[in-house]
Design a protein around this motif. Structure first.
Motif, PDB file in Angstrom:
ATOM      1  N   HIS A 173       0.821  -1.024  -0.051  1.00 32.76           N
ATOM      2  CA  HIS A 173       0.233   0.118   0.040  1.00 32.76           C
ATOM      3  C   HIS A 173       0.828   1.335   0.135  1.00 32.76           C
ATOM      4  O   HIS A 173       0.492   2.309  -0.474  1.00 32.76           O
ATOM      5  N   HIS A 174       2.039   1.197   0.617  1.00 32.16           N
ATOM      6  CA  HIS A 174       2.962   2.255   0.673  1.00 32.16           C
ATOM      7  C   HIS A 174       3.586   2.806  -0.895  1.00 32.16           C
ATOM      8  O   HIS A 174       3.779   3.905  -1.108  1.00 32.16           O
ATOM      9  N   ASP A 175       3.809   1.875  -1.838  1.00 37.86           N
ATOM     10  CA  ASP A 175       4.267   1.909  -2.893  1.00 37.86           C
ATOM     11  C   ASP A 175       3.214   1.357  -4.016  1.00 37.86           C
ATOM     12  O   ASP A 175       3.925   0.536  -4.708  1.00 37.86           O
ATOM     13  N   ALA A 176       2.150   1.781  -4.217  1.00 34.15           N
ATOM     14  CA  ALA A 176       1.117   0.973  -5.038  1.00 34.15           C
ATOM     15  C   ALA A 176       1.496   0.934  -6.471  1.00 34.15           C
ATOM     16  O   ALA A 176       1.045   0.061  -7.143  1.00 34.15           O
ATOM     17  N   HIS A 177       2.283   2.110  -6.867  1.00 34.10           N
ATOM     18  CA  HIS A 177       2.456   2.445  -8.293  1.00 34.10           C
ATOM     19  C   HIS A 177       3.794   1.922  -8.654  1.00 34.10           C
ATOM     20  O   HIS A 177       4.327   2.007  -9.823  1.00 34.10           O
ATOM     21  N   GLY A 178       4.769   1.611  -7.694  1.00 33.76           N
ATOM     22  CA  GLY A 178       5.993   1.096  -7.976  1.00 33.76           C
ATOM     23  C   GLY A 178       6.218  -0.383  -8.662  1.00 33.76           C
ATOM     24  O   GLY A 178       5.115  -1.159  -8.961  1.00 33.76           O
ATOM     25  N   GLN A 179       7.404  -0.860  -9.117  1.00 36.68           N
ATOM     26  CA  GLN A 179       7.556  -2.086  -9.398  1.00 36.68           C
ATOM     27  C   GLN A 179       7.333  -2.865  -8.407  1.00 36.68           C
ATOM     28  O   GLN A 179       7.622  -2.929  -7.290  1.00 36.68           O
ATOM     29  N   PHE A 180       6.838  -4.146  -8.928  1.00 36.15           N
ATOM     30  CA  PHE A 180       6.470  -5.251  -7.791  1.00 36.15           C
ATOM     31  C   PHE A 180       6.638  -6.652  -8.606  1.00 36.15           C
ATOM     32  O   PHE A 180       6.767  -6.938  -9.803  1.00 36.15           O
ATOM     33  N   CYS A 181       6.655  -7.706  -7.600  1.00 33.07           N
ATOM     34  CA  CYS A 181       6.709  -9.077  -8.190  1.00 33.07           C
ATOM     35  C   CYS A 181       6.078  -9.904  -7.059  1.00 33.07           C
ATOM     36  O   CYS A 181       6.402  -9.839  -6.209  1.00 33.07           O
ATOM     37  N   SER A 182       4.928 -10.764  -7.791  1.00 28.19           N
ATOM     38  CA  SER A 182       4.149 -11.451  -6.698  1.00 28.19           C
ATOM     39  C   SER A 182       5.107 -12.808  -6.407  1.00 28.19           C
ATOM     40  O   SER A 182       4.547 -13.596  -5.635  1.00 28.19           O
ATOM     41  N   GLY A 183       6.289 -13.156  -7.100  1.00 28.12           N
ATOM     42  CA  GLY A 183       7.117 -14.505  -6.744  1.00 28.12           C
ATOM     43  C   GLY A 183       7.520 -14.978  -7.936  1.00 28.12           C
ATOM     44  O   GLY A 183       7.307 -14.577  -9.153  1.00 28.12           O
TER      45      GLY A 183
END
Length: 230
Positions: free
Chosen positions: A178-188
């Motif tokens: 929630h702190h960086d909703a628009h940043g890059q992410f990876c679910s695994g």
């Protein structure tokens, strides 16, 4: 012939001339009136024709405007329908991505999944040595399944066990927050590459979802919206 007879003849001639003049004047008047009426009728008909043509022109303009407005309204309705369909499909995708976040919560199943993803990547690359990148929070899970993954790959490909170099410097992005909703992410998942970096096999859960979703999108649309779905 005496003066009286002469006067009578003169009067008769005058009457005759006057009668001729009156008849001629009457003919001219009748002829002029007829010509005037004909010309007036022609002018009226010409004006009527101009009015009819102007009316027809304006009527056509109205019809064209009606068709344009109808077409615009129809297109706007279609766009709204397509947008609503896209919104629903995208919501399904977002819901699926949220479900992906739960996969790594079951550590036992997730470790087995990581092993399978690594084996699949090795089978795709078919390289004696590969680079492996994972999320920082998955590092210990990856290390725990490396040996079994290499052994399984070697058995399936009938080759020697490959060298797998785990990147301890650069990790895949973490799970979304929630702190960086628009940043890059990876679910695994993992990313494997040849040692020179020229061949890359992305086997993250997000990439897998993207591939499956793109492949199944026509079926999803057909299931949701029927045969006529765009």
């Amino acid at each position: 012939m005496n003066d009286t007879d002469v006067a009578k003849q003169i009067q008769q001639m005058v009457r005759f001339i006057r009668q001729e003049a009156d008849e001629k004047a009457n003919e001219i008047s009748v002829s002029a009136e007829e010509e005037f009426n004909i010309e007036k009728l022609q002018l009226v008909e010409a004006e009527k024709k101009k009015i009819r043509q102007e009316y027809e022109r304006k009527e056509k303009q109205v019809e064209v405007r009606k068709k344009i407005e109808y077409s615009m309204q129809l297109n706007a309705s279609r766009i709204k329908v397509l947008q609503a369909q896209d919104d629903l499909v995208n919501k399904m995708k977002d819901d699926a991505m949220k479900e992906l976040l739960l996969v790594s919560h079951n550590h036992h199943e997730y470790k087995n999944l990581l092993k399978d993803l690594i084996v699949q990547g090795l089978l795709r690359l078919k390289e004696p040595a590969v680079l492996l990148r994972c999320r920082k929070e998955d590092h210990h899970h990856v290390e725990s399944v490396l040996h079994s993954a290499k052994h399984e790959y070697a058995s399936k490909a009938d080759v020697h066990e490959p060298e797998i170099i785990v990147d301890h410097v650069v990790y895949l992005p973490p799970a979304p927050s929630h702190h960086d909703a628009h940043g890059q992410f990876c679910s695994g998942g993992v990313v494997l590459a040849s040692r020179d970096g020229k061949i890359v096999f992305e086997s993250t859960l997000d990439a897998r979802l993207e591939v499956v979703f793109r492949k199944k999108l026509p079926e999803i649309r057909k299931l949701l919206f029927g045969q006529t779905a765009a």
